[in-house]
Design a protein around this motif. Sequence first.
Motif, mmCIF file in Angstrom:
data_model
loop_
_atom_site.group_PDB
_atom_site.id
_atom_site.type_symbol
_atom_site.label_atom_id
_atom_site.label_comp_id
_atom_site.label_asym_id
_atom_site.label_seq_id
_atom_site.Cartn_x
_atom_site.Cartn_y
_atom_site.Cartn_z
ATOM 1 N N ALA A 389 0.851 -1.163 -0.018
ATOM 2 C CA ALA A 389 0.163 0.042 0.132
ATOM 3 C C ALA A 389 0.775 1.332 -0.063
ATOM 4 O O ALA A 389 0.406 2.399 -0.369
ATOM 5 N N ASN A 390 2.065 1.025 0.467
ATOM 6 C CA ASN A 390 2.971 2.370 0.525
ATOM 7 C C ASN A 390 3.714 2.525 -0.994
ATOM 8 O O ASN A 390 4.444 3.505 -1.003
ATOM 9 N N LEU A 391 3.730 1.510 -1.660
ATOM 10 C CA LEU A 391 4.387 1.550 -2.843
ATOM 11 C C LEU A 391 3.997 2.938 -3.750
ATOM 12 O O LEU A 391 4.975 3.706 -4.243
ATOM 13 N N PRO A 392 2.642 3.158 -3.849
ATOM 14 C CA PRO A 392 2.360 4.458 -4.785
ATOM 15 C C PRO A 392 2.659 5.737 -3.891
ATOM 16 O O PRO A 392 2.966 6.851 -4.504
ATOM 17 N N LEU A 393 2.773 5.610 -2.790
ATOM 18 C CA LEU A 393 3.286 6.905 -1.936
ATOM 19 C C LEU A 393 4.800 7.170 -2.167
ATOM 20 O O LEU A 393 5.256 8.062 -2.319
ATOM 21 N N LEU A 394 5.233 6.133 -2.297
ATOM 22 C CA LEU A 394 6.832 6.133 -2.379
ATOM 23 C C LEU A 394 7.287 6.666 -3.934
ATOM 24 O O LEU A 394 8.148 7.332 -3.860
ATOM 25 N N ALA A 395 6.522 6.016 -4.727
ATOM 26 C CA ALA A 395 6.811 6.520 -6.094
ATOM 27 C C ALA A 395 6.313 7.941 -6.460
ATOM 28 O O ALA A 395 7.179 8.463 -7.154
ATOM 29 N N GLN A 396 5.337 8.519 -5.606
ATOM 30 C CA GLN A 396 5.006 9.848 -5.984
ATOM 31 C C GLN A 396 5.678 10.957 -5.206
ATOM 32 O O GLN A 396 5.489 12.190 -5.462
ATOM 33 N N TYR A 397 5.934 10.425 -3.747
ATOM 34 C CA TYR A 397 6.377 11.523 -2.935
ATOM 35 C C TYR A 397 7.600 11.368 -2.264
ATOM 36 O O TYR A 397 7.819 12.302 -1.344
ATOM 37 N N SER A 398 8.309 10.377 -2.677
ATOM 38 C CA SER A 398 9.750 10.036 -2.101
ATOM 39 C C SER A 398 10.736 9.931 -3.060
ATOM 40 O O SER A 398 10.288 9.508 -4.277
#
Length: 399
Positions: A389-398
């Motif tokens: 679930a964290n993958l899209p957050l990493l991809a777009q914000y990290s």
Amino acid sequence: MSETMQATSNEPSPVWQKSVVPKGQSGLRALNERRILTLIRQHQQLPKAQIAKQTGLSAQAATVIINRLEHDGLLQRGEPHRGKRGQPSVPFSLRANGAFGLGIKIGRRSMQISLIDFLGNVRASLCEHWDFPAIEAMQRFTQKGLRAILSALDEEEVGRVSGVGVAMPFEIWRWSEQAGAPEDELARWKEFDVLAAVQKFTKLPVYLCNDDTAACAAELWFGQHRELSDYLYCFVGTFIGGGMVLNRKLHVGRSGNAGAVGSLPVLAGSGNAQLLDSASLHRLEKNLKQMDVDTAFLHARHSIWPDNLPAVARWLEEAAEGIVQAAISAHAFLDLDAVVIEGAVPDAVKQVLLHKCEQLLADADCRGLSPLRLLPGSVGADARALGCANLPLLAQYSL
């Protein structure tokens, strides 16, 4: 994350595969915005002066970016801290509702869909169990689960969902005998395009990652072992797997499968054996079924194991022996700070396993090696679900 993840959105990531992004859904923040968001995520909160210093940005540039991120609802300011001199220092932190990530964990015994917020808090989760991973069942549950979770959000929250991460075992079609699954059914996964299948049910970008790499990333980002720089991560699931953290970054190797501890050969009699043959839950399940013990508890979402189970003590001994062999081998090559042991098991079982590993490590011949710590995972049995679930957050914000 790895150095190649610091590249632009047009360069492939070694950590995940990505679907073709639907028009208007890229959502990727500018590089300096992601640098600041990553920094704050690592430290939980920071004032502007510290952000400027650690990123190398001018005070003015940092202020402009931070104000923009606050305006966009990604950051929030805390209470001013008054020092002995000068203006009060105002810390900034991530806003929980600033962004959301959806995750689909495809496992050998279950499937789980989760929604997390920007801080990694699980907001919603659905789970379905199966005897083996079946493509049609995965598609039905994906469509139903995504619809159910998104329908519970308001319009603004839906607009802040960044994408869908999918985590599944590497080469899920292999080891059919150990998994107790029909070989022909598992073989269908070899040519099945999981990214395209999930993309049919959403307009959001979709990311695909190895499940144990996702669990390792969850430990790195949300766990309590922030002082560690280099460690091997082991996750005891239906099949044992793992990941690697080097220099406080997720190291995945050229094919995204670094830390695949389950495939390591172990010393076990005269035959050839891999760590997954002795340190995986499928081994315990097989032994219990031979004793006519109902094994449904092994795959329960929040499992509580019955007391005085036969075969458990022996399984723990064998699992610990294999894990310690893997730990010493990894340490000899990489000079690690620690080995982190996590699993889809109750905390009490994890602690017993850890204690047995510590005893074996203390008795092992480790001459020529620096001391090695064995530590319990701090995220828990849902690390793989949280990580995907964290993958899209990493991809777009990290970074």
